[in-house]
Design a protein around this motif. Sequence first.
Motif, mmCIF file in Angstrom:
data_model
loop_
_atom_site.group_PDB
_atom_site.id
_atom_site.type_symbol
_atom_site.label_atom_id
_atom_site.label_comp_id
_atom_site.label_asym_id
_atom_site.label_seq_id
_atom_site.Cartn_x
_atom_site.Cartn_y
_atom_site.Cartn_z
ATOM 1 N N SER A 182 4.171 1.153 -3.197
ATOM 2 C CA SER A 182 3.472 2.265 -3.283
ATOM 3 C C SER A 182 3.531 2.536 -1.465
ATOM 4 O O SER A 182 2.927 1.683 -1.006
ATOM 5 C CB SER A 182 1.995 2.126 -3.815
ATOM 6 N N GLN B 207 -1.531 0.064 -14.794
ATOM 7 C CA GLN B 207 -0.760 0.359 -13.366
ATOM 8 C C GLN B 207 0.091 -0.750 -12.971
ATOM 9 O O GLN B 207 0.223 -1.072 -11.849
ATOM 10 C CB GLN B 207 -1.863 0.567 -12.361
ATOM 11 N N GLN C 228 2.988 -2.910 -11.935
ATOM 12 C CA GLN C 228 4.374 -2.530 -11.415
ATOM 13 C C GLN C 228 5.545 -3.488 -12.109
ATOM 14 O O GLN C 228 6.742 -3.178 -11.737
ATOM 15 C CB GLN C 228 4.263 -3.009 -9.900
ATOM 16 N N HIS D 273 6.431 4.872 -15.504
ATOM 17 C CA HIS D 273 5.755 5.534 -14.605
ATOM 18 C C HIS D 273 6.280 6.974 -14.594
ATOM 19 O O HIS D 273 6.481 7.504 -13.503
ATOM 20 C CB HIS D 273 5.993 5.060 -13.197
#
Length: 373
Positions: A45, A257, A259, A341
């Motif tokens: 991010s 969330q 990854q 995502h």
Amino acid sequence: MAERPRIRIRPAARTSPTLWAQMRLCTLRAAMSTAKEAEGWVLHSPRVWLGTAFHLLMAARPPDAGEAERVWDSAIAGLLTVSSGHRLDRRFASPERWPGYYMVRQRAIASAIQSGFRPVSARLPAAGPRPLGGAELLLTARDGLLSGRPDQFDRQSVTEFKSSLPDPAWPEAASLVEGYWRQLRLYAVLVGETAGWPAVARIVAASGQVLTRNVDRRECEAEADAAVAGLRSMNEGLGHGWGSAQLATPGEIECGQCQYQAICPAFWSWCETMSWPQLRQPAARGILQAIDPGFDGDLYAITLRLDGRHGEGGLLPLALRRSVHGDLTGCRLGAQIRIVHAQMRQDGRLRADISTCVFPEDELPDLEFWSSA
């Protein structure tokens, strides 16, 4: 067909505030975060990179705006150099397009100039008295089983720098900020065993906001004990031959969330049993039906037949960019594709944005779990 890459999951030698945050959500997520091979399949991010640049700026404590701008720009350039070699992160090559970039930059520079933080040594002494303070120093505690790098500490306080703090009106703001305090409790233990216990913990944002709490040694010790117990539990599970099914605790919060969605077998098994749960950023699997290579060398389209409720609207055309999502135009029709995502359009169908990752399933790595058996 080329052999699929492997990600080897092994016991971890120590835990840290970051690893403990992962472990509290899902042990498998924590275990994957310790594998260097997994990093190549994770989209990082830019918000985190802004925080890193802010850390470097505060540690440098520049004397004026010109020097602060130089330090900031140098930090960003270094982050871009690293991200340019990453297959997923290189899509973020223009920091000007990162969310809130200019606002964070302006606020960070102002905070660095106005702050009263003292410049400190960049390393622990090889011998001699314990350090009175430091920035980003690697500290250990609990017989080496807990480690971390506090952003800043001295005899009175331990400080964590953040590029921004969440809007208190956001439903998840309290949980996010509590995660910061949990991190600081572990840092307080690290500082306490190295330089003496600080009295105050602080969260300092680039905006100038400062959150302060008195350090409760009992709470900090309990947090450290829990983190070390979590490490031992994970390592014991791996030693007994546990795999993804035993280590994972899938759920909408735990996976929402994460990854590691693309490479996590437990996540995809859970999605299928839950008929594809409502995630803030949807994930889906589908079979490649058609490819439109496009005309400008970047934009192209694929058509998928999706599984589960995401496929209720029929075939899904998905617009992609080679510069962002990679080039899938060489894939064979009928290939299984994973999307993570993604975003949801107003008509309930999926679309890809700059954070969306799309992978042919047969190119994704296998997880290989270490076992002492």
